[in-house]
Design a protein around this motif. Structure first.
Motif, PDB file in Angstrom:
ATOM      1  N   VAL A  46       0.842  -1.202   0.000  1.00  0.00           N
ATOM      2  CA  VAL A  46       0.000   0.000   0.000  1.00  0.00           C
ATOM      3  C   VAL A  46       0.878   1.254   0.000  1.00  0.00           C
ATOM      4  N   TYR A  47       1.962   1.236   0.779  1.00  0.00           N
ATOM      5  CA  TYR A  47       2.905   2.366   0.818  1.00  0.00           C
ATOM      6  C   TYR A  47       3.440   2.667  -0.591  1.00  0.00           C
ATOM      7  N   ILE A  99      -6.306  11.961  -0.233  1.00  0.00           N
ATOM      8  CA  ILE A  99      -6.528  11.552   1.158  1.00  0.00           C
ATOM      9  C   ILE A  99      -7.779  10.686   1.263  1.00  0.00           C
ATOM     10  N   ASN A 100      -8.841  11.140   0.635  1.00  0.00           N
ATOM     11  CA  ASN A 100     -10.113  10.424   0.704  1.00  0.00           C
ATOM     12  C   ASN A 100      -9.986   9.012   0.147  1.00  0.00           C
ATOM     13  N   HIS A 101      -9.309   8.887  -0.987  1.00  0.00           N
ATOM     14  CA  HIS A 101      -9.173   7.570  -1.630  1.00  0.00           C
ATOM     15  C   HIS A 101      -8.387   6.608  -0.750  1.00  0.00           C
ATOM     16  N   PHE A 102      -7.256   7.073  -0.217  1.00  0.00           N
ATOM     17  CA  PHE A 102      -6.429   6.148   0.561  1.00  0.00           C
ATOM     18  C   PHE A 102      -6.966   5.936   1.968  1.00  0.00           C
ATOM     19  N   LEU A 103      -7.756   6.845   2.470  1.00  0.00           N
ATOM     20  CA  LEU A 103      -8.464   6.595   3.728  1.00  0.00           C
ATOM     21  C   LEU A 103      -9.430   5.429   3.526  1.00  0.00           C
ATOM     22  N   ILE A 146       0.016   9.139   3.961  1.00  0.00           N
ATOM     23  CA  ILE A 146      -1.124   9.687   3.189  1.00  0.00           C
ATOM     24  C   ILE A 146      -1.094  11.215   3.265  1.00  0.00           C
ATOM     25  N   LEU A 147      -0.924  11.729   4.475  1.00  0.00           N
ATOM     26  CA  LEU A 147      -0.952  13.185   4.646  1.00  0.00           C
ATOM     27  C   LEU A 147       0.297  13.857   4.092  1.00  0.00           C
ATOM     28  N   ASN A 203      -4.722  14.312  13.874  1.00  0.00           N
ATOM     29  CA  ASN A 203      -4.399  14.024  15.279  1.00  0.00           C
ATOM     30  C   ASN A 203      -3.547  12.769  15.386  1.00  0.00           C
ATOM     31  N   ARG A 204      -3.947  11.761  14.630  1.00  0.00           N
ATOM     32  CA  ARG A 204      -3.192  10.503  14.612  1.00  0.00           C
ATOM     33  C   ARG A 204      -1.781  10.740  14.084  1.00  0.00           C
ATOM     34  N   PHE A 205      -1.676  11.563  13.055  1.00  0.00           N
ATOM     35  CA  PHE A 205      -0.374  11.903  12.461  1.00  0.00           C
ATOM     36  C   PHE A 205       0.567  12.431  13.550  1.00  0.00           C
TER      37      PHE A 205
END
Length: 874
Positions: free
Chosen positions: A75-76, A128-132, A151-152, A219-221
């Motif tokens: 995925v990366y 972002i939306n696609h990979f989320l 992603i970000l 936040n997670r980032f």
């Protein structure tokens, strides 16, 4: 292959009727969004293949995401590939389609009311939306947190593909704050794209605590990054390089693809070294190389004691072979130090090492020779011209600096460039297209440039500075005279070199006669190699150590120093000798020059001297005239007054020297201008203390009084060439300062700038030159060039204005023509502190002064006259 079996996203599942969505138009021809994205990916693969980037991507992956499962790593890799492929998906913006592309399919869209034609931020949100969405399907749930970070980060790169990098914090603000461009797109301005975008929008969905998914991602980032940094203090440095490298790849792929469509021609030549043997064989065919190999065959390794050797070429041969042997034994390392005395042939050694490395490593395909000053660039290009004088290889070697026009390479194919106004470019044509593209992307196998240029590529944030970075991967960088960098950023320099070399597979050779052990500034391990294992063999040898004797007696003088110095110089000049005097300040040099000129005027002809002045104000023509006069074997009767410009990049050999003390490195560099050939007897340098070095070397530890030549211990270090003792103190002080916590400290830089990915502030910190002057003045006059032609200042200025104002010239031709006229412009431009002067014209920050000749005396810019002349109009 790194991207084998890695798929690009299926555009059919993301964009409705994507064949009706356009990326670019040219005249009546339209390029679909899919067509442009496919072409961008094609060029990404071209760069990847041409630059042999498999190893680079693996280095980065192993450094950043080694903990991911195989599924997570796949995925990366998809995320990297699709950073390129999805970068322009924001062009589904109905405003862009209708107002920029003239696409009637979007004429009735509700989102047209917002009048927002931008696409980069929207592209990043779609990414972002696609990979989320993709992460929700990931079986290896433990990988999700780290993948959110990338992603970000990748989305930030996409958001900046039409502008300069700023900071990740600024991206976060735009995405999360109510007035931010990004937040408006997924809240109030959804109608701009939601009729065309097929995939379900997840990023604006809220949880029970009223947080949107995209807020939770940021936040997670921060939490993940904080945890990572607690375990790996260098993690953010690696992220910084990853971001810069990915930006360079995206910008390059997009630029090439757009130019391909606009000009209907393919970019095929990326300027890599295709056959190193062409270069190496020419080098091997030189007399110097052949004599070294002859020496190797019969003499190398058979002598241990060189103290009684009186032939300097024996030591040069030994140095060449010692360095080569050490390098061949350490080819797995990335950073090499070459410490060798002035006059020992470092340049020849560096050419051999770099050619040798390219020959041994198939992935290495470009060489950069990097110097502190343009004068050194000019000096070394002349050396290469002698090596390759019978070949056409000079066509593949280019100088990249501010004073040499853009180079055109004679090639059959023509390479074209981006011209869509939305892509910040114009249509290119004819040879200008290729010439400009080559310059922007460094499409040359061998590049000679300056420290400032290479630092712009490594740390700059603009598109022009980001373009070349992917070309620097898998290259060799030879850095000459590294001690000329301001030492307050030495720690930062070696830290970044460590990770750039490791991640991008760059081999770095750092060379100097006074080389600090930068390893001691690095926290943690750093694998470097000292190419000269036994430095004493060279530095303690009488040929180098004793070729110049030093005299400190003038340092005892505290009053009337100028007069005492003048009388001392006059006394020494009674014997026909080449005398060099270096001052710290230009005005002091000018004053002393005038004193000598006045004295010389009253001498009878048989006793007159050639009196010359060389400062940073001299243009290339004047400098070369002086050097030619000095190198004339019959001219033994010359006195040259100079500033620090003489210390490096000026190939002269004088008999007697005088120097105003500053820093130990500079004193040794100056000694290298005296008896450079090591063939003369009785050569001496006198040191004196007149002007303070503080204004020139502000914030530099090396100028401190306790370690300059007023200290007996420092004098001994200079005499015995024990520079490591000097640098032990300097590096100890730098490490002490680095542990402090204040706004300018190293710790603060790491915590507040690097860890927060503040690209702008990092660029500012790593800027090599602090501007001392504020204004550029163009002093119009006539200048006689080396070929006898007269360069008229007014004509040069008018040519510059004509090109700037000529809107009929296409982009490439204008850029190339401007580079040509700028090369001439530099002959007339001087930096001045004052802003209180009259001028006849102004373009940007350059002020045109018509009668510039009145500020010159015998061809020399007289700053005192200029400052007094400010009041002429009163």
């Amino acid at each position: 292959m790194y991207f084998k079996d890695i798929e690009k996203v299926n555009l059919e599942r993301l964009v409705k009727d994507n064949n009706k969505v356009y990326a670019h138009i040219k005249d009546e021809k339209k390029e679909t969004l899919k067509g442009h994205l496919d072409l961008s990916l094609k060029y990404f693969y071209k760069i990847y293949k041409t630059k042999s980037l498999d190893n680079v991507f693996l280095n980065i992956e192993n450094a950043l995401v080694d903990d991911l499962s195989d599924e997570g790593k796949k995925v990366y890799r998809q995320m990297i590939l699709n950073t390129i492929y999805m970068h322009d998906l924001g062009k589904i913006n109905c405003n862009f389609q209708y107002k920029k592309m003239g696409n009637e399919e979007f004429k009735d869209e509700e989102g047209l009311k917002f009048n927002n034609t931008n696409h980069s931020m929207l592209s990043s949100l779609i990414y972002i939306n696609h990979f989320l969405y993709k992460l929700t399907k990931l079986k290896a749930v433990e990988d999700r947190n780290l993948l959110i970070v990338f992603i970000l980060l990748n989305a930030y790169v996409i958001s900046k593909h039409h502008g300069a990098l700023d900071s990740f914090e600024e991206f976060k603000r735009k995405v999360l704050e109510d007035d931010g461009e990004g937040k408006k797109l997924y809240t109030s301005q959804l109608s701009i794209f939601n009729n065309t975008y097929i995939e379900k929008i997840l990023i604006n969905k809220k949880n029970k605590r009223n947080y949107t998914k995209i807020e939770l991602m940021f936040n997670r980032f921060e939490n993940i990054l904080q945890t990572k940094l607690e375990n790996e203090k260098d993690f953010s440095i690696k992220l910084y390089i990853y971001q810069k490298f990915l930006s360079s790849l995206l910008l390059s792929s997009d630029y090439y693809a757009t130019s391909h469509f606009m000009n209907e021609e393919e970019v095929n030549d990326f300027g890599e070294i295709k056959d190193i043997e062409k270069f190496y064989n020419s080098f091997k065919d030189t007399d110097i190389y052949r004599s070294i190999r002859e020496y190797e065959k019969y003499d190398y390794g058979r002598t241990n004691d060189f103290r009684n050797v009186d032939n300097i070429n024996v030591l040069r041969n030994e140095l060449f072979l010692d360095a080569e042997k050490t390098m061949l034994d350490n080819m797995d390392k990335s950073i090499f130090y070459l410490e060798a005395p002035t006059g020992s042939g470092k340049s020849n050694v560096a050419f051999n090492l770099s050619f040798n490395m390219v020959e041994k490593f198939k992935d290495i395909n470009k060489i950069f020779y990097v110097y502190p000053f343009n004068t050194l660039v000019e000096q070394n290009i002349k050396t290469l011209e002698k090596i390759f004088e019978h070949d056409d290889l000079m066509n593949e070697i280019s100088i990249i600096n501010s004073v040499v026009p853009i180079k055109s390479k004679p090639k059959k194919e023509r390479i074209l460039e981006n011209t869509d106004k939305n892509e910040e470019s114009d249509i290119l044509n004819e040879d200008y297209k290729k010439a400009l593209l080559d310059r922007q992307f460094l499409h040359y196998p061998i590049v000679l440039t300056t420290h400032v240029s290479i630092f712009n590529y490594l740390f700059g944030t603009s598109k022009d500075n980001l373009f070349p970075l992917c070309q620097i991967a898998n290259s060799i960088i030879v850095l000459d005279e590294i001690q000329s960098y301001k030492n307050r950023i030495w720690k930062e320099i070696i830290m970044f070199f460590k990770y750039y070399s490791k991640l991008l597979n760059i081999k770095i050779i750092i060379m100097s006669a006074t080389l600090p052990n930068l390893n001691k500034l690095v926290d943690g391990e750093i694998e470097t190699v000292s190419l000269i294992r036994n430095r004493e063999k060279y530095f303690k040898n009488p040929i180098f150590k004793d070729r110049v004797s030093v005299d400190f007696s003038l340092l005892d003088e505290e009053e009337n120093i100028m007069d005492i110095l003048f009388n001392h110089v006059i006394e020494n000049s009674k014997i026909k000798k080449k005398i060099l005097i270096e001052f710290i300040k230009k005005q002091t040099a000018m004053n002393f020059y005038k004193m000598l000129k006045d004295y010389n005027e009253n001498l009878e002809k048989p006793f007159k001297k050639d009196i010359e002045l060389m400062t940073g104000d001299d243009n290339r023509v004047d400098r070369n005239k002086i050097i030619k006069k000095i190198t004339d074997m019959d001219n033994k009767n010359i006195i040259l007054v100079a500033t620090q410009v003489i210390e490096a990049g000026v190939d002269i050999d004088m008999d007697i020297g005088y120097k105003d003390i500053s820093m130990l490195d500079s004193e040794e560099q100056f000694l290298g201008r005296i008896n450079r050939s090591c063939k003369k007897n009785g050569c001496k340098v006198y040191f004196f203390d007149l002007d303070s070095a503080t204004t020139i070397y502000k914030n530099d530890i090396r100028k401190e009084k306790n370690i300059n030549l007023t200290s007996p211990e420092t004098r001994e270090i200079l005499i015995n060439k024990d520079f490591h003792k000097f640098y032990e103190y300097v590096i100890k002080q730098l490490n002490r300062k680095a542990k402090e916590y204040n706004d300018s400290s190293f710790q603060n830089f790491l915590l507040e700038k690097v860890n927060k990915l503040n690209f702008k502030d990092i660029e500012e910190r790593m800027r090599l030159i602090d501007e001392l002057y504020k204004n550029s003045v163009f002093l119009s006059r006539n200048i006689e060039l080396e070929d006898g032609k007269i360069l008229n200042g007014r004509e040069v200025w008018n040519s510059y204005i004509d090109i700037l104002k000529n809107n009929k010239l296409d982009y490439a031709k204008k850029k190339v023509k401007l580079s040509e006229v700028t090369a001439n412009l530099n002959y007339f431009i001087y930096q001045v502190e004052s802003n209180d002067f009259t001028y006849e014209d102004r373009i940007g920050d350059i002020y045109y002064i018509e009668d510039g000749e009145k500020y010159f005396e015998e061809g020399k810019f007289d700053r005192e006259k200029f400052n007094k002349g400010i009041c002429d109009f009163i």
